[in-house]
Every structure is written in structure tokens, then in C-alpha cells.
Design a protein around this motif. Structure first.
Motif, PDB file in Angstrom:
ATOM      1  N   GLY A 114       0.357   6.265   8.975  1.00  0.00           N
ATOM      2  CA  GLY A 114       1.275   5.290   8.396  1.00  0.00           C
ATOM      3  C   GLY A 114       1.424   5.462   6.899  1.00  0.00           C
ATOM      4  O   GLY A 114       2.505   5.265   6.343  1.00  0.00           O
ATOM      5  N   ASN A 115       0.346   5.841   6.237  1.00  0.00           N
ATOM      6  CA  ASN A 115       0.366   6.072   4.800  1.00  0.00           C
ATOM      7  C   ASN A 115       1.361   7.163   4.447  1.00  0.00           C
ATOM      8  O   ASN A 115       2.152   7.043   3.510  1.00  0.00           O
ATOM      9  N   GLY A 167      -0.102  16.997  -7.351  1.00  0.00           N
ATOM     10  CA  GLY A 167      -0.827  16.054  -8.208  1.00  0.00           C
ATOM     11  C   GLY A 167      -0.477  14.607  -7.906  1.00  0.00           C
ATOM     12  O   GLY A 167      -1.356  13.749  -7.822  1.00  0.00           O
ATOM     13  N   THR A 168       0.822  14.324  -7.693  1.00  0.00           N
ATOM     14  CA  THR A 168       1.220  12.945  -7.426  1.00  0.00           C
ATOM     15  C   THR A 168       0.951  12.528  -5.982  1.00  0.00           C
ATOM     16  O   THR A 168       1.051  11.337  -5.650  1.00  0.00           O
ATOM     17  N   SER A 169       0.619  13.487  -5.117  1.00  0.00           N
ATOM     18  CA  SER A 169       0.310  13.162  -3.717  1.00  0.00           C
ATOM     19  C   SER A 169      -1.186  12.978  -3.482  1.00  0.00           C
ATOM     20  O   SER A 169      -1.605  12.729  -2.347  1.00  0.00           O
ATOM     21  N   LEU A 170      -1.987  13.092  -4.530  1.00  0.00           N
ATOM     22  CA  LEU A 170      -3.432  12.939  -4.368  1.00  0.00           C
ATOM     23  C   LEU A 170      -3.834  11.573  -3.804  1.00  0.00           C
ATOM     24  O   LEU A 170      -4.771  11.491  -2.992  1.00  0.00           O
ATOM     25  N   PRO A 171      -3.167  10.449  -4.197  1.00  0.00           N
ATOM     26  CA  PRO A 171      -3.545   9.165  -3.589  1.00  0.00           C
ATOM     27  C   PRO A 171      -3.361   9.162  -2.075  1.00  0.00           C
ATOM     28  O   PRO A 171      -4.213   8.670  -1.339  1.00  0.00           O
ATOM     29  N   GLU A 172      -2.229   9.719  -1.602  1.00  0.00           N
ATOM     30  CA  GLU A 172      -1.995   9.793  -0.162  1.00  0.00           C
ATOM     31  C   GLU A 172      -3.038  10.677   0.518  1.00  0.00           C
ATOM     32  O   GLU A 172      -3.525  10.359   1.607  1.00  0.00           O
ATOM     33  N   LEU A 173      -3.369  11.799  -0.133  1.00  0.00           N
ATOM     34  CA  LEU A 173      -4.334  12.735   0.444  1.00  0.00           C
ATOM     35  C   LEU A 173      -5.695  12.065   0.623  1.00  0.00           C
ATOM     36  O   LEU A 173      -6.303  12.130   1.692  1.00  0.00           O
ATOM     37  N   ALA A 174      -6.170  11.407  -0.444  1.00  0.00           N
ATOM     38  CA  ALA A 174      -7.481  10.756  -0.386  1.00  0.00           C
ATOM     39  C   ALA A 174      -7.495   9.632   0.647  1.00  0.00           C
ATOM     40  O   ALA A 174      -8.414   9.527   1.467  1.00  0.00           O
ATOM     41  N   THR A 175      -6.440   8.802   0.642  1.00  0.00           N
ATOM     42  CA  THR A 175      -6.375   7.671   1.569  1.00  0.00           C
ATOM     43  C   THR A 175      -6.371   8.133   3.024  1.00  0.00           C
ATOM     44  O   THR A 175      -7.099   7.598   3.869  1.00  0.00           O
ATOM     45  N   SER A 176      -5.546   9.139   3.327  1.00  0.00           N
ATOM     46  CA  SER A 176      -5.400   9.578   4.719  1.00  0.00           C
ATOM     47  C   SER A 176      -6.652  10.281   5.232  1.00  0.00           C
ATOM     48  O   SER A 176      -7.055  10.072   6.385  1.00  0.00           O
ATOM     49  N   ILE A 177      -7.267  11.120   4.398  1.00  0.00           N
ATOM     50  CA  ILE A 177      -8.464  11.835   4.851  1.00  0.00           C
ATOM     51  C   ILE A 177      -9.615  10.862   5.094  1.00  0.00           C
ATOM     52  O   ILE A 177     -10.320  10.949   6.099  1.00  0.00           O
ATOM     53  N   VAL A 178      -9.803   9.899   4.178  1.00  0.00           N
ATOM     54  CA  VAL A 178     -10.863   8.901   4.353  1.00  0.00           C
ATOM     55  C   VAL A 178     -10.592   8.060   5.596  1.00  0.00           C
ATOM     56  O   VAL A 178     -11.496   7.775   6.391  1.00  0.00           O
ATOM     57  N   ALA A 179      -9.321   7.670   5.788  1.00  0.00           N
ATOM     58  CA  ALA A 179      -8.957   6.865   6.959  1.00  0.00           C
ATOM     59  C   ALA A 179      -9.211   7.637   8.247  1.00  0.00           C
ATOM     60  O   ALA A 179      -9.740   7.085   9.221  1.00  0.00           O
ATOM     61  N   VAL A 184       0.825  -1.207   0.000  1.00  0.00           N
ATOM     62  CA  VAL A 184       0.000   0.000   0.000  1.00  0.00           C
ATOM     63  C   VAL A 184       0.856   1.253   0.000  1.00  0.00           C
ATOM     64  O   VAL A 184       0.611   2.206  -0.741  1.00  0.00           O
ATOM     65  N   ALA A 185       1.907   1.269   0.846  1.00  0.00           N
ATOM     66  CA  ALA A 185       2.799   2.431   0.880  1.00  0.00           C
ATOM     67  C   ALA A 185       3.466   2.626  -0.476  1.00  0.00           C
ATOM     68  O   ALA A 185       3.588   3.755  -0.973  1.00  0.00           O
ATOM     69  N   PHE A 186       3.891   1.530  -1.096  1.00  0.00           N
ATOM     70  CA  PHE A 186       4.509   1.624  -2.417  1.00  0.00           C
ATOM     71  C   PHE A 186       3.479   2.043  -3.463  1.00  0.00           C
ATOM     72  O   PHE A 186       3.776   2.841  -4.354  1.00  0.00           O
ATOM     73  N   GLY A 187       2.266   1.520  -3.330  1.00  0.00           N
ATOM     74  CA  GLY A 187       1.226   1.855  -4.307  1.00  0.00           C
ATOM     75  C   GLY A 187       0.913   3.333  -4.336  1.00  0.00           C
ATOM     76  O   GLY A 187       0.790   3.934  -5.414  1.00  0.00           O
ATOM     77  N   THR A 188       0.801   3.970  -3.158  1.00  0.00           N
ATOM     78  CA  THR A 188       0.498   5.400  -3.137  1.00  0.00           C
ATOM     79  C   THR A 188       1.706   6.246  -3.536  1.00  0.00           C
ATOM     80  O   THR A 188       1.561   7.439  -3.804  1.00  0.00           O
ATOM     81  N   SER A 189       2.902   5.625  -3.585  1.00  0.00           N
ATOM     82  CA  SER A 189       4.103   6.339  -4.034  1.00  0.00           C
ATOM     83  C   SER A 189       4.383   6.114  -5.523  1.00  0.00           C
ATOM     84  O   SER A 189       5.320   6.716  -6.067  1.00  0.00           O
TER      85      SER A 189
END
Length: 322
Positions: free
Chosen positions: A246-247, A223-235, A45-50
Motif C-alpha cells: 500500500g505504501n 534518494g527521495t524514495s528512501l522513506p518508501e524503501l525503509a517503510t516497505s522493507i520493515v513492514a 502516511v502515503a503523502f508523508g513518504t511522498s
């Protein structure tokens, strides 16, 4: 210019969609091979969002736009900590575990210091010294990445760590056909989307007279940090503080050790006009996170507001400099 902006948006959409599908496919594959959810959360997951940072930085390096590549990493890591953690804390206070405070965040600080150190390497070019992240530096970062992976799998073998598995990753088994489809579609989206994004961002920078460094530190980084942003806010909204923090911490470590290490190993990267101020703020952001984590082991809403405010001031500074 209109077509360029459209291509930029399409590039972002493809990168985000690609990262999402590839992460789903990789997670399904890991579960098929009975890998623990702790290992999946700390690695896949960490690699996926990176992955958006990886593809964008790698494409930029291959095209000779090293300032966008390095600016993307520095900008993304600063954005991850100040904006993503800050916004997540504004949504819901984030509870920090002792393990994160004493082990994970210090590892992120080590990664940040490592990037600063390798960025200070100077080589003689055309009678002048130029800061360059060399292949040797890249190999060193990849070596530290291997140490981080060993540390992660060591935690997975620890019985105490087994109880901290990310709840959001408890998904139903996925068929091999679906896994294969997701991985292929994910890779395709990342490659083509990253290519479009780099080309469009570079063209916009040149047409507006803005340096590639500023574009990399702001537009590309966000733009490339949008996956982390969405994941962390939802979490955070769902009360999964461990996933939210952790994300971010995991992604920052991956960005430096793996993404920058791999890109520099393939092609040495001139640091360009990435300033000591940019590098210093990246380090300061992690130190702020570490300090706020010690206050009742919780990042309160007001602390999240401070982090967001610091980033907005930095953004205003970059725009003013441009």
C-alpha cells in the motif's frame, strides 16, 4: 566536489528526517481529531513518504531544472515498484488483497497513463515543437487527485475496509506541543534539505557531464524514495504485507496526481529528454506488479528477484547512455 558531495548527503539526511518528523506530527494530529487509521494510512502516511519527491520536484521546478523534477517522479515511481516491492518480496513474500488487485493497482495504472498522456503535449517554441506539461495538465492531475481522495474516504466509510487498518499506525496519542514541533521541524528539514539536494545534484551532473535527466532518474529518484524503501522493507519483515504494498501504490499515485500536478500548475514544465522508453518502463513496472499480484495473490521471492533484475538492467542502460 568533496563539499558538493557532503551537501548532497546532508540534503538527503534533512529530507528524510523532515519527512519522518512531519509524518509523525501529521499522524498525531489526525488521531487527535479522531480520524480513522484507514484514512491516516491512505492519506497522511502515503503523502508523508511522498514529501521528499514533492519538495525536490518543486524546488527543481522553481530553479528551472524541470528535467530533474520530472525525472525524479518518473524515476521514483519506477524505483518504487521494481526495487522497493522487489526487495520487500525478497525479504518476505507479499500477500496482495483483492481490493488492492481490483482497485488500488488499477488506480496506479491510471495515474501512470495520465502522466504519459500529459507528457505528450507539444507546444511551438522557437520554431520547434517541445513537449510540455502545462498548467492545464497540472490542474487536470490535481482534479484526478481529488477523485482519488474522494475514493479513499469512501473506502474509509465502508465497514469492510475498516478491518484492514495498518497495524503499524496504532500509536499512542501525541501532545499538541509535540505535534507542532514535529510539523515545524519536518517542514524545515524538507525545505532546506530539498534545496541543498537539488543544488548539489545539479552541480554534480554538470561537473561530470551527465545530463540532469539521468541524475533525476537515478540519484535523485533513489534518494527521495528512501522513506518508501525503509517503510516497505520493515513492514514486509514484520509480516505487514498490506503496508508494504500500500505504501508503494499510494506513493506512486500521490507522486503523479499531487506532486506533478502541483508543480506543473505553479510552473509549466518542459519534458526535456525524458524518453518514451523511460515513460514506458514506468508503465511496464506497474503492469508487472499487477500481473505478479494475480499469481496466487502473492508476490513470491523469485518474482521480487525478477523485478529487481529488471531495474538493474534499466540502471545499466541509463549509465551506458550517460
Amino acid at each position: 566536489m568533496f563539499l558538493t558531495v557532503v551537501l548532497l548527503v546532508v540534503g538527503i539526511a534533512l529530507v528524510l528526517l523532515g519527512a519522518d518528523k512531519l509524518t509523525d506530527g501529521a499522524t498525531g494530529l489526525a488521531r487527535r481529531f479522531n480520524v480513522t487509521e484507514m484514512v491516516i494510512g491512505l492519506t497522511v502516511v502515503a503523502f508523508g513518504t511522498s514529501l521528499p519527491e514533492f519538495v525536490t520536484s518543486f524546488m527543481s521546478a522553481l530553479k528551472g531544472s524541470s528535467e530533474i523534477s520530472i525525472g525524479n517522479i518518473v524515476g521514483s515511481n519506477t524505483f518504487n515498484v521494481l526495487m522497493i516491492v522487489g526487495c520487500s518480496a525478497l525479504v518476505s513474500p507479499i500477500v496482495i488483497s483483492k481490493s488492492t488487485i481490483h482497485k488500488d493497482i488499477p488506480f496506479a495504472i491510471l495515474a501512470t497513463l495520465s502522466l504519459i498522456v500529459v507528457s505528450l503535449d507539444a507546444v511551438l517554441d522557437g520554431g520547434q515543437f517541445e513537449n510540455l506539461i502545462s498548467r492545464t495538465d497540472g490542474l487536470m492531475l490535481l482534479g484526478l487527485f481529488a477523485v482519488f481522495m474522494f475514493y479513499t474516504f469512501s473506502i474509509a466509510r465502508n465497514k469492510d475496509g475498516a478491518g484492514e487498518q495498518p497495524q503499524a499506525l496504532q500509536i499512542a496519542p501525541m501532545s499538541y506541543g509535540r505535534i507542532f514541533l514535529y510539523v515545524i521541524l519536518g517542514l524545515a528539514g524538507l525545505v532546506f534539505g530539498g534545496n541543498l539536494f537539488v543544488d548539489a545534484a545539479t552541480e554534480i551532473a554538470l561537473s561530470m557531464g551527465v545530463s540532469e535527466t539521468v541524475v533525476g532518474l537515478t540519484l535523485v529518484a533513489a534518494g527521495t524514495s528512501l522513506p518508501e524503501l525503509a517503510t516497505s522493507i520493515v513492514a514486509a519483515r514484520k509480516g505487514s504485507s498490506a503496508i508494504a504494498i500500500g505504501n508503494v501504490v499510494g506513493s506512486n499515485i500521490f507522486n503523479i496526481f499531487f506532486v506533478m500536478g502541483f508543480c506543473a500548475t505553479v510552473s509549466p514544465m518542459p519534458v526535456g529528454s525524458i524518453s518514451y522508453f523511460d515513460l514506458g518502463l514506468m508503465l511496464l513496472s506497474v503492469l508487472i506488479l499487477w500481473c505478479f499480484s494475480y499469481t496466487k495473490r502473492t508476490i513470491e521471492r523469485w518474482e521480487g528477484g525478477v523485478m529487481v533484475a529488471v531495474y538493474l538492467v534499466y540502471l545499466a542502460y541509463l549509465i551506458h547512455q550517460a
